[in-house]
Design a protein around this motif. Structure first.
Motif, mmCIF file in Angstrom:
data_model
loop_
_atom_site.group_PDB
_atom_site.id
_atom_site.type_symbol
_atom_site.label_atom_id
_atom_site.label_comp_id
_atom_site.label_asym_id
_atom_site.label_seq_id
_atom_site.Cartn_x
_atom_site.Cartn_y
_atom_site.Cartn_z
ATOM 1 N N VAL A 64 44.104 -53.304 -44.575
ATOM 2 C CA VAL A 64 44.680 -51.995 -44.239
ATOM 3 C C VAL A 64 45.455 -52.063 -42.929
ATOM 4 O O VAL A 64 46.585 -51.587 -42.843
ATOM 5 C CB VAL A 64 43.581 -50.917 -44.162
ATOM 6 C CG1 VAL A 64 44.135 -49.631 -43.552
ATOM 7 C CG2 VAL A 64 43.026 -50.629 -45.546
ATOM 8 N N VAL A 65 44.844 -52.664 -41.897
ATOM 9 C CA VAL A 65 45.515 -52.699 -40.589
ATOM 10 C C VAL A 65 46.751 -53.592 -40.624
ATOM 11 O O VAL A 65 47.732 -53.344 -39.921
ATOM 12 C CB VAL A 65 44.547 -53.138 -39.465
ATOM 13 C CG1 VAL A 65 43.428 -52.133 -39.316
ATOM 14 C CG2 VAL A 65 43.992 -54.520 -39.702
ATOM 15 N N GLN A 66 46.718 -54.631 -41.449
ATOM 16 C CA GLN A 66 47.919 -55.458 -41.610
ATOM 17 C C GLN A 66 49.042 -54.644 -42.243
ATOM 18 O O GLN A 66 50.198 -54.722 -41.823
ATOM 19 C CB GLN A 66 47.605 -56.687 -42.468
ATOM 20 C CG GLN A 66 46.939 -57.819 -41.714
ATOM 21 C CD GLN A 66 46.780 -59.066 -42.577
ATOM 22 O OE1 GLN A 66 46.422 -58.990 -43.754
ATOM 23 N NE2 GLN A 66 47.055 -60.218 -42.003
ATOM 24 N N LYS A 67 48.695 -53.862 -43.269
ATOM 25 C CA LYS A 67 49.693 -53.035 -43.940
ATOM 26 C C LYS A 67 50.249 -51.961 -43.006
ATOM 27 O O LYS A 67 51.414 -51.559 -43.102
ATOM 28 C CB LYS A 67 49.063 -52.380 -45.179
ATOM 29 C CG LYS A 67 50.068 -51.656 -46.071
ATOM 30 C CD LYS A 67 49.390 -51.072 -47.296
ATOM 31 C CE LYS A 67 48.989 -52.148 -48.270
ATOM 32 N NZ LYS A 67 48.477 -51.572 -49.561
ATOM 33 N N LYS A 68 49.393 -51.493 -42.064
ATOM 34 C CA LYS A 68 49.823 -50.480 -41.104
ATOM 35 C C LYS A 68 50.707 -51.057 -39.999
ATOM 36 O O LYS A 68 51.257 -50.313 -39.192
ATOM 37 C CB LYS A 68 48.594 -49.822 -40.451
ATOM 38 C CG LYS A 68 47.726 -49.027 -41.406
ATOM 39 C CD LYS A 68 48.359 -47.704 -41.779
ATOM 40 C CE LYS A 68 47.404 -46.859 -42.619
ATOM 41 N NZ LYS A 68 48.013 -45.566 -43.013
ATOM 42 N N GLY A 69 50.827 -52.383 -39.947
ATOM 43 C CA GLY A 69 51.719 -52.991 -38.963
ATOM 44 C C GLY A 69 51.036 -53.592 -37.753
ATOM 45 O O GLY A 69 51.708 -54.003 -36.801
#
Length: 311
Positions: A64-69
């Motif tokens: 999730v945090v990777q997808k959030k940038g």
């Protein structure tokens, strides 16, 4: 960064001991909470994942945090998560691992010189004999590079033994290019998460709210994290610590709160005097009304330590 910590994702984990008490009420059947809340709410999502393992939750949070940038080079964790299967999954996310290792002879084996060893065996056969003193920090260490079985992942292990103590510790990184010193320095930054929980409990009442509602628990956690982020930002901006920033902000709000309460006290007192004087005038008791006003002015002058201006 070792001195400041920002929480960006969290998840609630269910303990092994679960309450089994049933409702004492037999007059009505309660509608399950999951059927009364929106499926898109955070409470519904947490309920759906409540029985998942910690390892699965961590992987979901990382995705999730990777997808959030949010970008990172390394994932830091302690020995609770140091399973080979878990490390492989993190490496598949294009992330390197720096962690503390623990001897799990059944779950974790390491390939070294063509043979499989547990962590304890690795230290006993090879790590202990390679121990060298680091004079600057007064501890012994040895370095080995192993392979995780059934993979092409190399892992550098740093064994550390403090002088005069029997217990040894092992730290590892999947980035074999890092020096032993850098591995230990990076891992030491993981301690900030422990300080984070301590500060939240000590200063922000984390986990001390009185409630039995799961959704309220999620909301309270989010509010604590939000306040912590704001205080950490202020600390970072002032180049100070969290504790000193908290005391500074608390002091300012105490002054404002005291001033507001004092003002409300006088307003309440003034309203009371107004009503009393008005009633006395309506009843024709003008002398009593004037005496009451004089008493109020004398009280106000003594309280404020100033001579009342009657002009």
């Amino acid at each position: 960064n070792g001195s400041h910590f920002l929480p960006i994702r969290s998840s609630i984990c269910m303990g092994k001991r679960k309450p089994n008490k049933k409702s004492k009420s037999s007059k009505y059947k309660k509608v399950p909470k999951s059927e009364r809340i929106s499926v898109d709410s955070q409470g519904a999502k947490e309920r759906a994942e409540i029985n998942e393992s910690k390892l699965k939750k961590v992987l979901k949070m990382l995705k999730v945090v990777q997808k959030k940038g949010f970008g990172a080079n390394y994932v830091l964790f302690d020995s609770w998560f140091c399973f080979n299967s878990f490390i492989k999954q993190i490496v598949d996310l294009k992330l390197n691992v720096i962690c503390q290792l623990k001897n799990f002879p059944k779950a974790n084996k390491y390939l070294y010189k063509g043979k499989l060893y547990s962590l304890k065996e690795l230290f006993a056969y090879y790590g202990k004999s390679k121990m060298r003193m680091v004079k600057k920090y007064q501890y012994k260490r040895s370095i080995m590079t192993v392979t995780i079985p059934n993979s092409d992942i190399f892992m550098k292990i740093v064994f550390v033994h403090n002088e005069g103590k029997e217990k040894w510790h092992a730290f590892a990184s999947t980035d074999e290019k890092l020096s032993a010193k850098i591995i230990l320095e990076y891992y030491s930054q993981r301690w900030s998460i422990e300080v984070f929980f301590k500060n939240c409990k000590q200063y922000l009442n984390f986990g001390k709210e009185q409630m039995s509602n799961f959704d309220s628990r999620i909301a309270c956690d989010a509010l604590v994290y939000a306040r912590y982020i704001i205080l950490t930002y202020l600390a970072f901006k002032d180049n100070s610590g969290f504790n000193s920033t908290f005391d500074k902000v608390l002091g300012k709000h105490r002054e404002k709160t005291f001033g507001a309460r004092l003002l409300l006290f006088f307003f309440d007192k003034l309203l009371y005097i107004y009503n009393e004087v008005r009633q006395l005038i309506l009843e024709g008791a003008n002398r009593k009304a004037i005496e009451l006003l004089d008493a109020f002015m004398e009280f106000s002058g003594n309280f404020c330590n100033v001579e009342p201006d009657l002009k």
